[in-house]
Every structure is written in C-alpha cells, then in structure tokens.
Design a protein around this motif. Sequence first.
Motif, PDB file in Angstrom:
ATOM      1  N   ARG A 328      29.365 -57.829 -19.061  1.00  0.00           N
ATOM      2  CA  ARG A 328      28.282 -58.676 -19.563  1.00  0.00           C
ATOM      3  C   ARG A 328      27.667 -58.020 -20.799  1.00  0.00           C
ATOM      4  NH1 ARG A 328      24.098 -61.124 -15.571  1.00  0.00           N
ATOM      5  NH2 ARG A 328      24.105 -62.716 -17.175  1.00  0.00           N
ATOM      6  N   ASP A 329      27.436 -58.808 -21.813  1.00  0.00           N
ATOM      7  CA  ASP A 329      26.889 -58.296 -23.066  1.00  0.00           C
ATOM      8  C   ASP A 329      25.574 -57.559 -22.827  1.00  0.00           C
ATOM      9  OD1 ASP A 329      29.012 -59.549 -24.307  1.00  0.00           O
ATOM     10  OD2 ASP A 329      27.872 -61.378 -24.750  1.00  0.00           O
ATOM     11  N   PHE A 330      25.387 -56.463 -23.547  1.00  0.00           N
ATOM     12  CA  PHE A 330      24.149 -55.686 -23.607  1.00  0.00           C
ATOM     13  C   PHE A 330      23.882 -54.826 -22.369  1.00  0.00           C
ATOM     14  CE2 PHE A 330      23.296 -59.629 -26.020  1.00  0.00           C
ATOM     15  CZ  PHE A 330      23.202 -59.086 -27.299  1.00  0.00           C
ATOM     16  N   VAL A 331      24.542 -55.070 -21.260  1.00  0.00           N
ATOM     17  CA  VAL A 331      24.212 -54.385 -20.007  1.00  0.00           C
ATOM     18  C   VAL A 331      24.799 -52.979 -19.990  1.00  0.00           C
ATOM     19  CG1 VAL A 331      24.562 -54.392 -17.493  1.00  0.00           C
ATOM     20  CG2 VAL A 331      23.980 -56.519 -18.706  1.00  0.00           C
ATOM     21  N   SER A 332      24.005 -52.023 -19.541  1.00  0.00           N
ATOM     22  CA  SER A 332      24.466 -50.649 -19.334  1.00  0.00           C
ATOM     23  C   SER A 332      23.748 -50.076 -18.123  1.00  0.00           C
ATOM     24  CB  SER A 332      24.195 -49.779 -20.566  1.00  0.00           C
ATOM     25  OG  SER A 332      22.804 -49.665 -20.803  1.00  0.00           O
ATOM     26  N   ASP A 333      24.269 -48.957 -17.622  1.00  0.00           N
ATOM     27  CA  ASP A 333      23.735 -48.377 -16.389  1.00  0.00           C
ATOM     28  C   ASP A 333      24.004 -46.883 -16.406  1.00  0.00           C
ATOM     29  OD1 ASP A 333      22.723 -47.946 -13.891  1.00  0.00           O
ATOM     30  OD2 ASP A 333      24.309 -49.009 -12.811  1.00  0.00           O
ATOM     31  N   GLN A 334      23.009 -46.093 -16.025  1.00  0.00           N
ATOM     32  CA  GLN A 334      23.162 -44.643 -15.973  1.00  0.00           C
ATOM     33  C   GLN A 334      22.435 -44.109 -14.755  1.00  0.00           C
ATOM     34  OE1 GLN A 334      22.896 -42.242 -19.665  1.00  0.00           O
ATOM     35  NE2 GLN A 334      21.296 -41.078 -18.625  1.00  0.00           N
ATOM     36  N   ASN A 335      23.086 -43.185 -14.027  1.00  0.00           N
ATOM     37  CA  ASN A 335      22.508 -42.722 -12.772  1.00  0.00           C
ATOM     38  C   ASN A 335      22.763 -41.225 -12.585  1.00  0.00           C
ATOM     39  OD1 ASN A 335      21.313 -43.141 -10.095  1.00  0.00           O
ATOM     40  ND2 ASN A 335      23.341 -42.638  -9.315  1.00  0.00           N
ATOM     41  N   ARG A 361      17.570 -43.433 -12.191  1.00  0.00           N
ATOM     42  CA  ARG A 361      18.464 -44.472 -12.718  1.00  0.00           C
ATOM     43  C   ARG A 361      17.795 -45.225 -13.863  1.00  0.00           C
ATOM     44  NH1 ARG A 361      23.082 -46.228  -9.170  1.00  0.00           N
ATOM     45  NH2 ARG A 361      24.422 -47.350 -10.614  1.00  0.00           N
ATOM     46  N   ASN A 362      18.557 -45.471 -14.941  1.00  0.00           N
ATOM     47  CA  ASN A 362      18.128 -46.294 -16.067  1.00  0.00           C
ATOM     48  C   ASN A 362      19.185 -47.376 -16.287  1.00  0.00           C
ATOM     49  OD1 ASN A 362      15.675 -45.002 -17.637  1.00  0.00           O
ATOM     50  ND2 ASN A 362      16.976 -43.309 -16.943  1.00  0.00           N
ATOM     51  N   TRP A 363      18.746 -48.608 -16.427  1.00  0.00           N
ATOM     52  CA  TRP A 363      19.707 -49.689 -16.630  1.00  0.00           C
ATOM     53  C   TRP A 363      19.066 -50.832 -17.407  1.00  0.00           C
ATOM     54  CZ3 TRP A 363      16.725 -49.159 -12.351  1.00  0.00           C
ATOM     55  CH2 TRP A 363      16.150 -50.283 -11.795  1.00  0.00           C
ATOM     56  N   VAL A 364      19.925 -51.605 -18.054  1.00  0.00           N
ATOM     57  CA  VAL A 364      19.501 -52.851 -18.684  1.00  0.00           C
ATOM     58  C   VAL A 364      19.619 -53.945 -17.643  1.00  0.00           C
ATOM     59  CG1 VAL A 364      20.025 -54.545 -20.471  1.00  0.00           C
ATOM     60  CG2 VAL A 364      20.176 -52.106 -20.989  1.00  0.00           C
ATOM     61  N   GLU A 365      18.551 -54.681 -17.464  1.00  0.00           N
ATOM     62  CA  GLU A 365      18.480 -55.663 -16.378  1.00  0.00           C
ATOM     63  C   GLU A 365      19.673 -56.626 -16.395  1.00  0.00           C
ATOM     64  OE1 GLU A 365      17.854 -57.217 -13.163  1.00  0.00           O
ATOM     65  OE2 GLU A 365      16.268 -55.827 -13.747  1.00  0.00           O
ATOM     66  N   ASN A 366      20.243 -56.807 -15.207  1.00  0.00           N
ATOM     67  CA  ASN A 366      21.445 -57.629 -15.064  1.00  0.00           C
ATOM     68  C   ASN A 366      21.239 -58.727 -14.028  1.00  0.00           C
ATOM     69  OD1 ASN A 366      24.086 -58.377 -15.656  1.00  0.00           O
ATOM     70  ND2 ASN A 366      24.970 -56.996 -14.142  1.00  0.00           N
ATOM     71  N   TYR A 367      19.989 -59.118 -13.801  1.00  0.00           N
ATOM     72  CA  TYR A 367      19.714 -60.205 -12.855  1.00  0.00           C
ATOM     73  C   TYR A 367      20.466 -61.452 -13.314  1.00  0.00           C
ATOM     74  CZ  TYR A 367      17.024 -63.498  -9.988  1.00  0.00           C
ATOM     75  OH  TYR A 367      16.647 -64.457  -9.090  1.00  0.00           O
ATOM     76  N   LEU A 386      21.857 -64.011 -20.816  1.00  0.00           N
ATOM     77  CA  LEU A 386      20.813 -64.995 -21.087  1.00  0.00           C
ATOM     78  C   LEU A 386      19.411 -64.454 -20.873  1.00  0.00           C
ATOM     79  CD1 LEU A 386      22.578 -68.128 -19.537  1.00  0.00           C
ATOM     80  CD2 LEU A 386      22.458 -67.437 -21.946  1.00  0.00           C
ATOM     81  N   HIS A 387      19.282 -63.153 -20.781  1.00  0.00           N
ATOM     82  CA  HIS A 387      17.975 -62.499 -20.791  1.00  0.00           C
ATOM     83  C   HIS A 387      17.514 -62.308 -22.243  1.00  0.00           C
ATOM     84  CE1 HIS A 387      17.368 -61.149 -16.557  1.00  0.00           C
ATOM     85  NE2 HIS A 387      18.677 -61.277 -16.510  1.00  0.00           N
ATOM     86  N   PRO A 388      16.233 -62.013 -22.460  1.00  0.00           N
ATOM     87  CA  PRO A 388      15.767 -61.670 -23.815  1.00  0.00           C
ATOM     88  C   PRO A 388      16.215 -60.255 -24.166  1.00  0.00           C
ATOM     89  CG  PRO A 388      13.948 -61.533 -22.256  1.00  0.00           C
ATOM     90  CD  PRO A 388      15.111 -62.093 -21.491  1.00  0.00           C
ATOM     91  N   ALA A 389      17.374 -60.134 -24.788  1.00  0.00           N
ATOM     92  CA  ALA A 389      17.980 -58.822 -25.028  1.00  0.00           C
ATOM     93  C   ALA A 389      17.087 -57.923 -25.881  1.00  0.00           C
ATOM     94  CB  ALA A 389      19.341 -58.996 -25.689  1.00  0.00           C
ATOM     95  N   THR A 510      20.115 -67.059 -28.939  1.00  0.00           N
ATOM     96  CA  THR A 510      19.424 -66.210 -29.910  1.00  0.00           C
ATOM     97  C   THR A 510      18.657 -65.153 -29.133  1.00  0.00           C
ATOM     98  OG1 THR A 510      19.197 -68.047 -31.465  1.00  0.00           O
ATOM     99  CG2 THR A 510      17.755 -66.154 -31.782  1.00  0.00           C
ATOM    100  N   TYR A 511      18.909 -63.874 -29.456  1.00  0.00           N
ATOM    101  CA  TYR A 511      18.392 -62.800 -28.616  1.00  0.00           C
ATOM    102  C   TYR A 511      17.187 -62.064 -29.206  1.00  0.00           C
ATOM    103  CZ  TYR A 511      22.785 -63.301 -26.054  1.00  0.00           C
ATOM    104  OH  TYR A 511      23.830 -63.786 -25.311  1.00  0.00           O
ATOM    105  N   TRP A 512      16.928 -62.229 -30.490  1.00  0.00           N
ATOM    106  CA  TRP A 512      15.993 -61.308 -31.111  1.00  0.00           C
ATOM    107  C   TRP A 512      14.652 -61.959 -31.410  1.00  0.00           C
ATOM    108  CZ3 TRP A 512      18.400 -57.445 -29.626  1.00  0.00           C
ATOM    109  CH2 TRP A 512      19.797 -57.396 -29.674  1.00  0.00           C
ATOM    110  N   GLN A 513      14.201 -62.837 -30.526  1.00  0.00           N
ATOM    111  CA  GLN A 513      12.887 -63.462 -30.688  1.00  0.00           C
ATOM    112  C   GLN A 513      11.801 -62.539 -30.148  1.00  0.00           C
ATOM    113  OE1 GLN A 513      14.645 -66.493 -28.355  1.00  0.00           O
ATOM    114  NE2 GLN A 513      14.124 -68.108 -29.789  1.00  0.00           N
TER     115      GLN A 513
END
Length: 830
Positions: A328-335, A361-367, A386-389, A510-513
């Motif tokens: 999934r675009d933009f998503v990352s995860d570190q633990n 843990r640090n991650w970009v939300e993937n709900y 489809l989150h606000p990246a 559009t992600y950068w609003q």
Amino acid sequence: MAQQEHRDAHALEFQAHRVNGAGCALTIPPQDPSLDAVKTYAIPAGPMSGALTTFAEKNGLHLLYDARATHRLRSPGLVGSHSLRGGLDRLLMGTGYAYRFADVDGNVSIVLAQATETRNDATPISSATPLPAIDIGAEARAPESRNAGAGQGPGDRHTGYRADTASSALKMDAPIMQTPVSVQVVTRQTLDDRQAISMTDALVTNVSGVQPSQGFFDVLKIRGFGTFGNTFKNGLQENRYRYLDTTNLQSIEVLKGPAAMLFGRLEPGGVINMVVKRPLETPYYSVEQQVGSYGLTRTTLDAAGPLLEDKSVLYRFNGEFYRTDSYRDFVSDQNVFLAPTVTLHPIEQFRMNIDFEYQNRNWVENYPIYPAIGGSPANIPSSRYLHPAYLTTGMNDHFEKKRIAYDFTYDFAPGWSLTNRLSYANLGTRVLNAFPGTFNQATGVLTRTGTYNPGFTDKTFTTNLDVKGKFVTGPFEHSLLVGFDYFNWYGPMLTAFNPPLSSINIYAPTYWQFENIYRNPQFLQNGAKWTGVYVQDMISFFDDSVHVLLGGRYDWAETYLSRFRTSPYLAAATYWASYDKGFNPRVGVVYQPQPWISLYGNFTRGMSANNVTTLGETLPPQQGEQFEGGVKIELFDKRLLATMAYFDITKTNIPVTNPSNASQTSTIGRARSQGFEFDLTGRIDDNWSVIANYTHDDVRTIDGTATDPLTAYTRQIAVSGSKLLASPRNYGNIWIKYDAADELKGLSLGGGLTVVESSLGDTANSFVLPGYTLLDGMIAYTTKIEGYNVTAQLNVKNITDTVYYPTAGSRTTIVTGTPRTFLGSLRMEF
C-alpha cells in the motif's frame, strides 16, 4: 565409574526386581501375573524421579537408574486403579518416552525408549533400540510442551506440528485426548516453517474456524465472533494491544467456544493464549536475518542458559528489530522488541518465571479505507491509499509498551500445587488516522473524518491464583482446580480531536491538502475491572476411559466511562460505573473406548463485555452459550491428531438500534454460529508432516431490527436472518512438508493451499467479498558449518499473485489481500 555413569545417563535402562521382606532381590518372570495386578495410586504430577520412586515403593520394586537422567523430566502423575503396565503407561505419558519389558537371563528389565518405539514383551534387551543422547541440561518441561512422535530441536524447539496438551489454556494437565473441548496448538516449528511474524500469519491458515477481522487492534474471528479481549499471554489477558509479537513465543493455543469459566468476560468464539519461550539449562544462542518483499528486514536474537553454576537461576533473551514498507502506498512499519526472561528454581518443588517486555513501534496508519461499488469491491488498485498522506506520513503513529509479569508454581504436597500469575503493562500510544464517511458511487468522492489522539495511556493489571490437586474417592479419580482472578484496566483522562477532513476521489486521489486536526476536542476517561472465582473438577473412572468435567464461575464486574465529554471537568464528573455479576457453568464428558479415540461433548456459557449507547448508557453484558460434540483420533503411533467438532453457539444481549430513533438501544439482538470443523496436525512418518483443516460455519443474526431493505442498506442495521459480515460459510487449508533423508538430509520442502468461499461484506449484506484461492511454498536446507547449525529458508506467499479481500468492516472499510511476497531467512544456532 564416571564413564559408566555417563553411559547410563544416555541409555536410561531401568532394571526392576521384586524386593522381599529380607531385602533380597527376587526377579519377576516376563509373564508374571503381578504385571497385570491392579493397584490404586495417588501419585501427583511432578518430577519424574519422585514419581518413579513412589511407583516402585507401591509395587515393591527396586529401580536402578542414573538420577541425573531424570533430573529434568516431569511426569503427569498417576491417580486411580491401574495395572503395572497401565500405571507405567500413564506415569510416563506426555514425557516423550515409553517403556518395554525385556527378558535378560530370566530377569525383567524395564527399558525406557522413545515413544515411537513399539513395545514387545519378549524382546531381549540386547536388541532394544537404545535411547539417543539426552540433554540433561534441558529445561524441566511440563507435559504440555512435548510433541508426540517428534524430536527435540535446538533451543527447546520441538520438531513437529502437534502438541499433546495445552495446559496453559485449559488450566489442567490432562492430555488433549482427555479434554472435552476443541483446542488447537500452533507449535514453534509451525511458526518457523511458515515464517509467521504476525498473529494473523500464525493462526489464520493453521487453525480451523479462525478468520481475519477488521479493526484497530489485533483481533481475529473464531467461529464467527471477534476476539477483542480474548487474547492472553501465559493465561493473563493482553488488553487492547496492536502488533502482538511472535518473537518470544514457544506456541499459540486456541481454545474454542466460550471460555469465561476460566478466563472471565470474553467473546464466545474462543480464546487465544500465547505461550512464552522459557529459559534453558543448556546454553543456546541463535541469530536469524530475514529479508523480503517491500523492503522487509527482520533481525531476531535468542539466547539462553544458566546464570549460576547450580542452574538454579536461568535466563533467556529474545529480541527483534523489524522494518518494512508495504504494497500500500506510503505505508511503513518499524518495530523494536526486547524480551528478557529469568527463571528461579531453588528447589525441585518451586519454579518461578519473571518476564520483561519492551516494545517500541512507529508506523504510518494503515486502517483500511477501501469502498464497495454496487455489489463488489471498487475496481481500484489494492495499493491505493485513501488516508490524508500529508498528515499520516508526517506524524507517524507510535506506541511504547512496557510489561512485567511473573508466574510461579509450588508443589506444596503430594498431588497438590499452587500457581500464581501476575502482569502489569503500561502502553502509551499516539494515533492519527481517518475514517471513511459517505461515498458517492457515481463520482468516486469519499468524505472523511479524522481522529487524532496526541497521547493516551492504557494501564493493565491482572493476576490469578490457582490451586490444583489430585485425589481419589472410591472408583473416581479427581483433578480439582480452584481459582481466583482479578483484572483492572484504566485509561486516564485523554484528549482526542475528531476533525472533519477534506474529501478524496478514489480514482484520482490528492494527498497534499492542508488539514486542521485540532478541532472538535473530546475528553474521556474509561476503565474496567472484574473479579472472578471458579471451581473445576475433572472426574475420571471406568479404568480411565471416562472423564467428566464439571465447573462453574461467578463474576463481579465493573465498567467505567465518562458520560459527557465536552470538557475535562464534565468527563471527570460523569465518570460512572455500571455493575454486573453472574454465574457461568461448564460441563463436558469424554469417552475413550480405545486409547486412540475420544468421543466428547460439552456445554458452556460465558459473559461478554458491556456495550455503551450513543447517550453514554451502559447496557447489560452480552452472553454466549455453546453446545459442542466431537471426535478426536490419534493416528500413526500418536504422531497425527485428528479433531472433528460440531458446534452451536448463540450470542445474546446484542444491542439493536431503534430505526426510528438512533438514540434508543435495546439488548434484544441475538446471533448464532453453527457449524462443523476438522483439524489434522502432526507427522505421517519421519519424512512427511501435515496441517489440514476445514470449516463449515453458518453465522447469522437470529433476532435483529425489523426494518425495510432500504433502511438496512443505508443505515447498516442487522436484520433477522442476515449473515454476519465477512463470514464465509466454507473455507479450508492444507500445508504439507517433506523432510528429506539419506544423502539429501537437511532439505525440507513445503507447500500450502487456502480456499475461502465468498462472503457478505457488511451488516446489511449489500455486497460480496469474492471467494479466493491462495498458494504458498517453502524450501529450506539445514546443515552444520564449523559446528554451527545453519538453516537457509525461502517462503513464497500467494504464489499466483491472486487479488483478494480477506475481510471487511463495512461498505467503506474493505481489507485488501497482500500480493505475492518473498521472504528469505538465514538462521545460525549454536
């Protein structure tokens, strides 16, 4: 003499002689009727040396053996009336060893050998298969940690797929064959072979009746019902956690059906219990590096050994560093996960484990935000984010977990023990994510709202005390459990923002609003606690062929919540409790016409959590009730275990919203899960292993809201007769592994197939999640290099790159399946 003792420690040959009153040894002829004489025993579970001594004294036998060889073996005990042969069978059960009588010059020797060896009373000792070297430094393993027909790998890792018992989840020492419930165990070998990193990876394909579920926390579905609050570690609840780690797990037990009798207020589908790796007396070290698709890297460490020369203090350390991106675009995860454990074993009767855990843990939300159009998921890439990246990538989600726990067992009298478990966890979390709102199927425009919690804390304290004992009353053998537990979870005052966010077009996002996330603040305190007492008795009779389980539990529960949340003052002033109490029974029976087959049935009832209305009112707790019957069969000299179960679960007191007034809620809802499960786990022979399961489950609303179809569609109201969302009726899995022999020894090949029928994706049953088939594969090779065990392994998941949707929570929260992935590993052990 020292050399002879060393050889004895590796041979374990027991010579038994009848002792007369004058102390002279009298030999027993191989066909002596005394071998079949029935006597009554009351030998408790405990050290093998003590159990053998008691057994010998009861029969007037003199046993000669090297005490070092049994120093770390344990016996499940022996209670009731048994013959000499039958008593030895039961005494050694679960240890991984069996015995046989051998005729040596007219004398009888009892030879201890691997459980896979066939007993032959006429075999001379000279032709008996000798025992392999026994690791005297190994941990004192409880019977539940043994695998029938399996060997012992490095680091106490059993080289097999089946387990004999699951006493941590069942809270009793009886083998699985003698328990009137369906319980499955995912062994460490299974986790390693499948390279399972998450709980979903570990359970979904390896256990029948388990399916993924959509949500924030580590929640699965068992028999159609969610597992929120149903996940435990060493018998203590892991509450409201995300990203549970498998690094320090020895096995995972899944107990099917309502388990409130043993564990408190739970959903009725079942319980997941994680069993932690324990320290070892023999030094062991392992390092493993995994690399995979989407930039995945994972380094794990495992080290164990004694801290003192007398081995009364042991340690084990497991650690993980993990990082990955996503399909999934933009998503990352570190633990980062660190888990040291210390074992204190000052005397044979007492053993204490102290566990520490730290996770960051640090991650970009993937709900999952992924909508349906018409009757199926939208035709957009599964990678679409489809989150606000702009927000989620700049303000990563984060949690820091600190946990300390202990458990100790003290054998305070023959046949009686006291066990106490306790844990405290502090989990600090920061979360920023979006929720989908209304969706225009014609234009593809999706409205969104946000949730931003700058920081909140979960504090969880839980403990329990169990007293277990074995005793005999006439022809009945009793295995008694009396227990008490206490759970307390508290969330201090938190500030959460729920701002409206800009809309997004799913076809041209559009992600950068710019978004203002500091709007619509809410203030909240919440918490829960309960106290429970329980009694359970397993009664065995008819020469240990019938086992009746009787139990009951009484709970006192409190649920706390802020009713008004517009200011910190109101949130604190309206932090009120609701009180519930109730009794839940448990009844089960097992009949074993032969040792290799068990017929069982059970009835159990449990109390679940409370729900809260939109007005902040706490409703009565939900209830779960189950009828279950089944068959368990051991095949191929107990290497393979098959379980077939029919179940019927009813969940009541489900909140139902009045369609004409959303503020009014009644507990008139009722759901039912009715179906059949089949599980097959273990070894066919020394080369072939298998995990196979099939589930047929009809999960639907029995009593819901009477409303017209249009209202059901737009408001997602459960209607009588509708299927529970994302509940396929039929699904199955098979995994087969081949371990080569002879010149190819060390090579392993594995392959798995998953087939899932289509299901309905929302409460209103308005769209379909298509059925799917997945294919997985594995190749591994183990060899020795400079004295080190080195294993190279490659797993490929979703080989055919199938597009699939494993679950959903609504028409706009569909979970997309992971495309084809590669995961390689290199593990070195010494």
